[in-house]
Design a protein around this motif. Structure first.
Motif, PDB file in Angstrom:
ATOM      1  N   PRO A  34       0.806  -1.231   0.000  1.00  0.00           N
ATOM      2  CA  PRO A  34       0.000   0.000   0.000  1.00  0.00           C
ATOM      3  C   PRO A  34       0.839   1.282   0.000  1.00  0.00           C
ATOM      4  O   PRO A  34       0.805   2.078   0.946  1.00  0.00           O
ATOM      5  N   PHE A  35       1.584   1.512  -1.075  1.00  0.00           N
ATOM      6  CA  PHE A  35       2.297   2.786  -1.209  1.00  0.00           C
ATOM      7  C   PHE A  35       1.290   3.923  -1.374  1.00  0.00           C
ATOM      8  O   PHE A  35       0.253   3.739  -2.011  1.00  0.00           O
ATOM      9  N   PRO A  36       1.586   5.095  -0.855  1.00  0.00           N
ATOM     10  CA  PRO A  36       0.659   6.224  -1.028  1.00  0.00           C
ATOM     11  C   PRO A  36       0.681   6.742  -2.458  1.00  0.00           C
ATOM     12  O   PRO A  36       1.752   7.013  -3.012  1.00  0.00           O
ATOM     13  N   GLU A  37      -0.457   6.855  -3.070  1.00  0.00           N
ATOM     14  CA  GLU A  37      -0.530   7.359  -4.441  1.00  0.00           C
ATOM     15  C   GLU A  37      -0.163   8.835  -4.482  1.00  0.00           C
ATOM     16  O   GLU A  37      -0.471   9.593  -3.570  1.00  0.00           O
ATOM     17  N   GLY A  38       0.490   9.231  -5.555  1.00  0.00           N
ATOM     18  CA  GLY A  38       0.854  10.629  -5.744  1.00  0.00           C
ATOM     19  C   GLY A  38       1.875  11.143  -4.752  1.00  0.00           C
ATOM     20  O   GLY A  38       1.905  12.345  -4.468  1.00  0.00           O
TER      21      GLY A  38
END
Length: 202
Positions: A86-90
């Motif tokens: 779950p990498f943070p988008e943007g």
């Protein structure tokens, strides 16, 4: 570029680290190295970016990467599946990957990398493709002598335990799919059987 002592080496992949470094935004707050292996590129990125994350699904590669990082501030390594973590988008100014995307679903991986970039961020992918046409095979055969000489002169070395797999996508298919997914991207074919895709997110 900052040297990394005994852990600085040359091979067909590290040859293109300069291409990634030259594409880095300035300033670069956060960078993500997808398929970081034992972390050489991530360590080089950390000389220019405030925070660098290296991710690799090989626990052994991450163990080596952490051991070689030497407690460098702003540098972290994750043993994880890039497509599932779950990498943070943007969140990233730079997302890069060298000789890894052929280990994954190309469309899913390239789309995810683009999603993780901030607006204005840069994506750089260096990859491998398969010779499918007579022209492809002719080109590969023509450059082979020069590559063999360079390997001997420069002392080609590969890290122990690095997972290997052969690419399935052809050069033409990689180019078409990359330009479809990333309008305005630049695709280039390089020496050492590599290509690059460079894209700036609008």
């Amino acid at each position: 570029m900052t040297r990394t002592g005994d852990h600085d080496y040359w091979n067909h992949n590290t040859h293109y680290h300069r291409l990634v470094l030259d594409a880095m935004p300035d300033p670069c707050e956060a960078a993500l190295d997808v398929g970081c292996g034992e972390g050489l590129l991530a360590r080089r990125l950390a000389t220019r970016a405030r925070r660098v994350t290296g991710v690799d699904r090989s626990a052994e590669m991450i163990r080596q990467a952490r051991g070689r990082a030497g407690g460098s501030g702003g540098l972290e390594f994750l043993a994880a599946d890039f497509l599932r973590h779950p990498f943070p988008e943007g969140a990233y100014d730079l997302v890069c990957s060298v000789a890894v995307i052929h280990h994954m679903d190309f469309t899913a991986a390239l789309t995810r990398m683009a999603d993780l970039l901030r607006p204005g961020g840069t994506l750089v992918v260096v990859g491998l493709a398969r010779d499918r046409t007579p022209l492809d095979r002719a080109f590969s055969g023509a450059v082979l002598p020069a590559i063999m000489i360079a390997d001997r002169v420069r002392g080609k070395a590969d890290p122990a335990g690095m997972p290997m797999t052969e690419p399935e996508m052809s050069w033409g298919r990689v180019r078409r799919e990359a330009l479809r997914l990333l309008p305005g991207a630049r695709f280039r074919r390089h020496l050492y059987w590599r290509y690059s895709v460079r894209w700036r997110k609008p």
